[in-house]
Scaffold this active site. Structure first.
Site, PDB file in Angstrom:
ATOM      1  N   TYR A  68       0.826  -1.211   0.000  1.00 52.98           N
ATOM      2  CA  TYR A  68       0.000   0.000   0.000  1.00 52.98           C
ATOM      3  C   TYR A  68       0.863   1.266   0.000  1.00 52.98           C
ATOM      4  O   TYR A  68       0.602   2.207  -0.738  1.00 52.98           O
ATOM      5  CB  TYR A  68      -0.922  -0.001   1.227  1.00 52.98           C
ATOM      6  CG  TYR A  68      -1.984   1.081   1.156  1.00 52.98           C
ATOM      7  CD1 TYR A  68      -3.265   0.786   0.686  1.00 52.98           C
ATOM      8  CD2 TYR A  68      -1.705   2.387   1.547  1.00 52.98           C
ATOM      9  CE1 TYR A  68      -4.224   1.773   0.601  1.00 52.98           C
ATOM     10  CE2 TYR A  68      -2.662   3.382   1.461  1.00 52.98           C
ATOM     11  CZ  TYR A  68      -3.927   3.076   0.992  1.00 52.98           C
ATOM     12  OH  TYR A  68      -4.873   4.049   0.906  1.00 52.98           O
ATOM     13  N   PHE A  74      -6.412  20.361 -24.441  1.00 53.30           N
ATOM     14  CA  PHE A  74      -7.198  19.248 -24.977  1.00 53.30           C
ATOM     15  C   PHE A  74      -8.491  19.125 -24.169  1.00 53.30           C
ATOM     16  O   PHE A  74      -8.669  19.799 -23.158  1.00 53.30           O
ATOM     17  CB  PHE A  74      -6.393  17.944 -25.012  1.00 53.30           C
ATOM     18  CG  PHE A  74      -7.052  16.928 -25.927  1.00 53.30           C
ATOM     19  CD1 PHE A  74      -7.276  17.233 -27.263  1.00 53.30           C
ATOM     20  CD2 PHE A  74      -7.490  15.706 -25.451  1.00 53.30           C
ATOM     21  CE1 PHE A  74      -7.923  16.328 -28.104  1.00 53.30           C
ATOM     22  CE2 PHE A  74      -8.134  14.805 -26.288  1.00 53.30           C
ATOM     23  CZ  PHE A  74      -8.341  15.101 -27.605  1.00 53.30           C
ATOM     24  N   ASP A  75      -9.389  18.262 -24.633  1.00 52.30           N
ATOM     25  CA  ASP A  75     -10.768  18.286 -24.098  1.00 52.30           C
ATOM     26  C   ASP A  75     -10.879  18.079 -22.593  1.00 52.30           C
ATOM     27  O   ASP A  75     -11.642  18.765 -21.925  1.00 52.30           O
ATOM     28  CB  ASP A  75     -11.657  17.275 -24.844  1.00 52.30           C
ATOM     29  CG  ASP A  75     -11.187  15.843 -24.687  1.00 52.30           C
ATOM     30  OD1 ASP A  75     -10.024  15.639 -24.283  1.00 52.30           O
ATOM     31  OD2 ASP A  75     -11.979  14.929 -24.955  1.00 52.30           O
ATOM     32  N   ASP A  80       1.440  20.252 -20.307  1.00 49.57           N
ATOM     33  CA  ASP A  80       0.661  19.035 -20.513  1.00 49.57           C
ATOM     34  C   ASP A  80       1.522  18.150 -21.401  1.00 49.57           C
ATOM     35  O   ASP A  80       1.642  18.379 -22.606  1.00 49.57           O
ATOM     36  CB  ASP A  80      -0.677  19.362 -21.177  1.00 49.57           C
ATOM     37  CG  ASP A  80      -1.488  18.092 -21.479  1.00 49.57           C
ATOM     38  OD1 ASP A  80      -0.894  16.995 -21.504  1.00 49.57           O
ATOM     39  OD2 ASP A  80      -2.704  18.208 -21.699  1.00 49.57           O
ATOM     40  N   ALA A  97       1.547  14.941 -22.388  1.00 51.45           N
ATOM     41  CA  ALA A  97       1.062  13.645 -22.889  1.00 51.45           C
ATOM     42  C   ALA A  97       1.974  13.071 -23.991  1.00 51.45           C
ATOM     43  O   ALA A  97       2.324  11.901 -23.969  1.00 51.45           O
ATOM     44  CB  ALA A  97      -0.375  13.781 -23.394  1.00 51.45           C
ATOM     45  N   LYS A 134       0.028   7.648 -23.311  1.00 48.12           N
ATOM     46  CA  LYS A 134       0.554   7.990 -24.635  1.00 48.12           C
ATOM     47  C   LYS A 134       2.052   7.671 -24.655  1.00 48.12           C
ATOM     48  O   LYS A 134       2.436   6.547 -24.876  1.00 48.12           O
ATOM     49  CB  LYS A 134       0.301   9.470 -24.958  1.00 48.12           C
ATOM     50  CG  LYS A 134      -1.147   9.781 -25.319  1.00 48.12           C
ATOM     51  CD  LYS A 134      -1.991  10.038 -24.130  1.00 48.12           C
ATOM     52  CE  LYS A 134      -3.364  10.558 -24.486  1.00 48.12           C
ATOM     53  NZ  LYS A 134      -4.257  10.588 -23.319  1.00 48.12           N
ATOM     54  N   HIS A 141     -18.801  14.366 -26.528  1.00 47.12           N
ATOM     55  CA  HIS A 141     -18.473  13.409 -27.600  1.00 47.12           C
ATOM     56  C   HIS A 141     -18.511  11.966 -27.138  1.00 47.12           C
ATOM     57  O   HIS A 141     -18.742  11.074 -27.933  1.00 47.12           O
ATOM     58  CB  HIS A 141     -17.108  13.730 -28.215  1.00 47.12           C
ATOM     59  CG  HIS A 141     -16.034  14.017 -27.211  1.00 47.12           C
ATOM     60  ND1 HIS A 141     -16.022  15.160 -26.447  1.00 47.12           N
ATOM     61  CD2 HIS A 141     -14.949  13.304 -26.833  1.00 47.12           C
ATOM     62  CE1 HIS A 141     -14.965  15.147 -25.660  1.00 47.12           C
ATOM     63  NE2 HIS A 141     -14.309  14.027 -25.866  1.00 47.12           N
TER      64      HIS A 141
HETATM   65  C1  P71 Z   1      -6.761  11.214 -26.984  1.00 49.50           C
HETATM   66  C2  P71 Z   1      -6.911  11.333 -25.528  1.00 49.50           C
HETATM   67  C3  P71 Z   1      -7.870  10.470 -24.797  1.00 49.50           C
HETATM   68  C4  P71 Z   1      -9.207  10.693 -25.327  1.00 49.50           C
HETATM   69  C5  P71 Z   1      -9.825  11.894 -25.095  1.00 49.50           C
HETATM   70  C6  P71 Z   1     -11.038  12.146 -25.667  1.00 49.50           C
HETATM   71  C7  P71 Z   1     -11.620  11.196 -26.455  1.00 49.50           C
HETATM   72  C8  P71 Z   1     -11.003   9.979 -26.659  1.00 49.50           C
HETATM   73  C9  P71 Z   1      -9.794   9.735 -26.088  1.00 49.50           C
HETATM   74  C10 P71 Z   1      -6.101  12.603 -23.710  1.00 49.50           C
HETATM   75  C11 P71 Z   1      -5.319  13.689 -23.280  1.00 49.50           C
HETATM   76  C12 P71 Z   1      -4.511  14.444 -24.185  1.00 49.50           C
HETATM   77  C13 P71 Z   1      -3.801  15.534 -23.734  1.00 49.50           C
HETATM   78  C14 P71 Z   1      -2.963  16.357 -24.629  1.00 49.50           C
HETATM   79  C15 P71 Z   1      -4.606  15.148 -21.526  1.00 49.50           C
HETATM   80  C16 P71 Z   1      -5.335  14.053 -21.923  1.00 49.50           C
HETATM   81  C17 P71 Z   1      -6.110  13.285 -20.909  1.00 49.50           C
HETATM   82  N1  P71 Z   1      -6.192  12.282 -24.976  1.00 49.50           N
HETATM   83  N2  P71 Z   1      -3.873  15.869 -22.414  1.00 49.50           N
HETATM   84  O1  P71 Z   1      -6.074  12.054 -27.567  1.00 49.50           O
HETATM   85  O2  P71 Z   1      -4.428  14.134 -25.485  1.00 49.50           O
HETATM   86  O3  P71 Z   1      -5.471  12.092 -20.597  1.00 49.50           O
HETATM   87  O4  P71 Z   1      -7.041  10.281 -21.325  1.00 49.50           O
HETATM   88  O5  P71 Z   1      -5.201   9.842 -19.689  1.00 49.50           O
HETATM   89  O6  P71 Z   1      -7.157  11.182 -19.017  1.00 49.50           O
HETATM   90  O7  P71 Z   1      -7.304  10.274 -27.574  1.00 49.50           O
HETATM   91  P1  P71 Z   1      -6.266  10.764 -20.129  1.00 49.50           P
END
Ligand code: P71
Length: 457
Positions: A71, A123-124, A214, A216, A257, A449
């Site tokens: 833990y 991003f979203d 950010d 990623a 990523k 979405h």
């Molecule tokens: C991507 C995603 C994940 C996603 C998002 C929306 C629809 C389908 C799939 C996530 C990101 C990203 C950036 C720059 C933070 C996140 C969140 N991207 N910053 O591109 O691209 O990370 O998914 O691990 O929570 O498909 P998380």
């Protein structure tokens, strides 16, 4: 068009199957024409996202076996800590279960209602996490980013003039922190140059504003810097990454990523007081600070993946595979954002269907047709994802680009899969003028979405 030999061979396989056309039609109706609602086993080539969908290496699978599930203070946490310190160089960090969890903690600790958070483009999930705290995300990327044909090598760059004017207008006291997304996912997976990132950091710091990256897709961004920016062609990507993070006060990262894991995230910072608050928030929402919502084995696989994501033969292959898909799609007469980005090809859905206006969602039309034609799944990055109601004026805003993103999972698909995608797109192009738009039958307020439902017009 050059397709590089993969710098790995395949030891484990996962079957995929192509279901019949009539069956696909029925699945689309059940899914309310939202490809997020399809079952993955009904998809042949899944380019919905490159997030958490990559293939782990033999070393990462071995890391899973070495995972320490204690833990508190697990050996796997110590391994991750060493890797995070080595790769990024921040003083403090916590793991989180994915990127948006790190964003949630960061915004919970720093954002107050009515404050603004600028970035090149959020991003979203980042956008939504800022809004969920009553904050306002602001995108100040260079104008070239909105011209799909423009060949600027660093289309993810911040517009420094816009940023300075924005800080002047809003006042530094109303900006709890500033950000940069590397690479810029919302507009083409486009890189940010080191010179721009350094200048942005300098500007934020001139006003005493903390700067978070950010991160990623930071490794892909660093490889683009090596390929395109003067004075970096001979630098190891690991050194480029260290330089990049040396300009920032912290970062949040979806490890799904560029750390090539199926689940994981990171939140790093240099400020001790922020770290104390982050830890308390993390304990409330995610878990104890030495596991942050992950299993010990996930921490271990992430530690290994951080290094593999920086491997230069892997990165050269990765960017060349994406460039190959993009070049073949362009060759078939279908416009995409140029230059081709790091992790995905972004098709200009508006150019494919010029007769479908943004409020009838051309990106959804293309996503549906790709499934209909070839059981391929991509994701709309357009008015469904980024259209929003301005809280001040009550007016709907639509994004400047209507895109269909084909994101390539890491180390997962081969050249023949890419060729199949191109063939399917060419067939859609031939009947483009017969295709219609969509309207919502259901849409939630935030991140719509994922769960929206549609009806063809
Ligand atoms: C991507 C995603 C994940 C996603 C998002 C929306 C629809 C389908 C799939 C996530 C990101 C990203 C950036 C720059 C933070 C996140 C969140 N991207 N910053 O591109 O691209 O990370 O998914 O691990 O929570 O498909 P998380």
């Amino acid at each position: 068009m050059y397709y590089p030999p993969e710098p790995f061979r395949i030891k484990v396989t996962e079957p995929i199957r192509l279901i019949a056309g009539e069956e696909r039609e029925a699945r689309l109706v059940e899914a309310g024409y939202n490809v997020f609602q399809l079952r993955a086993e009904d998809i042949f080539i899944d380019l919905l996202t490159d997030s958490g969908t990559g293939a782990m290496s033999q070393e990462q699978w071995a890391s899973l076996m070495r995972g320490d599930e204690s833990y508190a203070g697990a050996r796997s946490f110590q391994r991750l800590k060493a890797a995070v310190e080595d790769v990024f160089g921040f003083k403090y960090f916590v793991p989180a279960h994915q990127g948006r969890a790190a964003e949630n903690i960061l915004t919970a600790v720093l954002v107050k209602a009515g404050q603004y958070v600028p970035s090149n483009m959020h991003f979203d999930t980042t956008d939504a996490n800022i809004r969920a705290r009553g904050g306002r995300p602001v995108n100040l990327v260079i104008d070239e980013a909105f011209d799909p044909a423009n060949l600027h090598p660093f289309k993810g760059n911040m517009d420094l003039g816009k940023l300075r004017a924005f800080i002047g207008k809003i006042g530094a006291a109303n900006i709890p922190f500033g950000m940069m997304t590397v690479t810029n996912n919302a507009a083409g997976g486009q890189p940010v140059s080191m010179a721009n990132l350094k200048a942005v950091a300098g500007l934020y710091h001139e006003y005493g504003i903390p700067f978070f990256i950010d991160a990623a897709r930071y490794a892909e961004n660093c490889y683009f810097i090596k390929l395109r920016e003067k004075d970096y062609e001979c630098k190891p990507v690991r050194e480029i990454a260290r330089e990049m993070f040396s300009y920032a006060d912290g970062m949040c990262m979806s490890a799904k990523k560029d750390a090539i894991v199926n689940m994981g995230g990171l939140l790093c910072m240099n400020d001790e007081e922020i770290f104390e608050n982050v830890k308390n928030e993390l304990i409330l929402r995610e878990g104890f600070p030495t596991y942050g919502g992950l299993a010990g084995r996930d921490l271990d696989a992430m530690a290994t993946g951080l290094y593999e994501g920086l491997d230069e033969s892997y990165l050269a292959y990765r960017l060349a595979q994406t460039a190959y898909l993009g070049a073949c799609i362009n060759e078939a007469g279908i416009p995409t954002i140029q230059p081709i980005g790091g992790h995905a090809v972004y098709i200009d859905a508006h150019a494919v269907f010029p007769h479908i206006p943004n409020y009838e969602f051309p990106g959804v039309s293309l996503a549906v047709e790709m499934y209909r034609e070839g059981a391929i799944r991509g994701s709309e990055i357009g008015s469904v994802m980024f259209g929003c109601l301005d809280p001040d004026t009550g007016i709907w805003h639509y994004p400047k680009l209507e895109l269909l993103r084909l994101a390539i999972p890491r180390r997962t698909y081969t050249q023949s899969h890419m060729d199949y995608v191109v063939d399917s797109l060419a067939k859609i192009k031939d009947r483009a003028d017969t295709i219609r738009g969509y309207k919502f039958t259901y849409a939630p307020e935030l991140l719509r979405h994922f769960t929206a439902r549609f009806e063809p017009l």
